[in-house]
Design an enzyme around this catalytic site. Structure first.
Site, PDB file in Angstrom:
ATOM      1  CG  ASP A   1      42.786   1.805  60.296  1.00 35.17           C
ATOM      2  OD1 ASP A   1      42.008   1.555  61.218  1.00 35.17           O
ATOM      3  OD2 ASP A   1      43.414   3.085  60.389  1.00 35.17           O
TER       4      ASP A   1
ATOM      5  CB  CYS B   1      39.952   3.365  59.424  1.00 32.40           C
ATOM      6  SG  CYS B   1      39.362   5.258  58.714  1.00 32.40           S
TER       7      CYS B   1
ATOM      8  CB  THR C   1      37.521   8.964  61.431  1.00 30.43           C
ATOM      9  OG1 THR C   1      38.525   8.923  60.275  1.00 30.43           O
ATOM     10  CG2 THR C   1      38.049   9.633  62.747  1.00 30.43           C
TER      11      THR C   1
ATOM     12  CG  HIS D   1      19.551   9.138  45.875  1.00 28.36           C
ATOM     13  ND1 HIS D   1      19.280  10.236  46.458  1.00 28.36           N
ATOM     14  CD2 HIS D   1      18.444   8.151  45.938  1.00 28.36           C
ATOM     15  CE1 HIS D   1      17.806  10.325  46.577  1.00 28.36           C
ATOM     16  NE2 HIS D   1      17.398   9.114  46.305  1.00 28.36           N
TER      17      HIS D   1
ATOM     18  CG  HIS E   1      19.658   8.436  41.408  1.00 28.70           C
ATOM     19  ND1 HIS E   1      19.876   9.421  42.134  1.00 28.70           N
ATOM     20  CD2 HIS E   1      18.374   8.109  41.914  1.00 28.70           C
ATOM     21  CE1 HIS E   1      18.820  10.089  42.977  1.00 28.70           C
ATOM     22  NE2 HIS E   1      17.952   8.959  42.706  1.00 28.70           N
TER      23      HIS E   1
HETATM   24  C1  RB5 Z   1      44.764   5.676  62.860  1.00 25.37           C
HETATM   25  O1  RB5 Z   1      45.249   6.192  64.203  1.00 25.37           O
HETATM   26  C2  RB5 Z   1      43.604   6.939  62.408  1.00 25.37           C
HETATM   27  O2  RB5 Z   1      44.170   7.969  62.044  1.00 25.37           O
HETATM   28  C3  RB5 Z   1      42.683   6.024  61.433  1.00 25.37           C
HETATM   29  O3  RB5 Z   1      42.334   4.891  61.813  1.00 25.37           O
HETATM   30  C4  RB5 Z   1      41.597   6.868  60.630  1.00 25.37           C
HETATM   31  O4  RB5 Z   1      40.861   7.355  61.593  1.00 25.37           O
HETATM   32  C5  RB5 Z   1      42.081   7.860  59.692  1.00 25.37           C
HETATM   33  O5  RB5 Z   1      41.106   8.431  58.996  1.00 25.37           O
END
Ligand code: RB5
Length: 146
Positions: free
Chosen positions: A8, A65, A67, A98, A133
């Site tokens: 994203d 993304c 995080t 694993h 595993h």
């Molecule tokens: C987008 O702002 C953010 O929420 C997305 O990239 C991600 O971190 C969601 O888990």
């Protein structure tokens, strides 16, 4: 080895960096986008990569993304997919040895670019250990059939 990549807007820059790095290492990358930092919902970014891993049109996937959390949650909803959120090299190694994760996820707002490349390298260069595993992985997927 064909690697599917997706991101994203929060993971766009890191996807570009890791893609370049892996191509320089000689891997073939199929980039499912996005190709700009314009906002996109991360489940939409996860979808084509997960479907490609499921149908075998790519060998594995890397998702990004902000995080890494949302896109890993989205990816793990696809039947048979094991997507591992990795923020360190040890986890990347274990994700293959694993968990035999077919997809790793990273956060573009969380980890540095060089670390992300090391994480991708470590996961790609590691081998699934099999044995006990296999049984545990089969149990991960049991709820999908209920
Ligand atoms: C987008 O702002 C953010 O929420 C997305 O990239 C991600 O971190 C969601 O888990």
């Amino acid at each position: 080895m064909l690697i599917g990549m997706g991101c994203d807007h929060g993971g766009f820059e890191l996807k570009e960096k890791v893609k370049k790095h892996l191509e320089e290492r000689g891997f073939e990358v199929k980039d499912f986008g996005v190709q700009t930092p314009d906002p996109i919902d991360y489940p939409d970014a996860a979808k084509p990569v997960c479907l490609a891993v499921s149908d075998g049109s790519v060998d594995c996937g890397i998702l990004f993304c902000g995080t890494g959390i949302g896109i890993s949650m989205a990816a793990n909803k696809y039947k048979g997919i094991r997507a591992a959120l990795c923020g360190d090299v040890y986890s990347a190694k274990m994700a293959k040895e694993h968990n035999n994760a077919q997809i790793i996820c990273m956060g573009g707002r969380v980890i540095g670019q060089d670390l992300a490349c090391m994480i991708a390298d470590t996961w790609l260069d590691s081998e699934f250990q099999g044995g006990r595993h296999e049984r545990r992985i089969a149990k991960i997927h049991e709820p999908e059939n209920n």
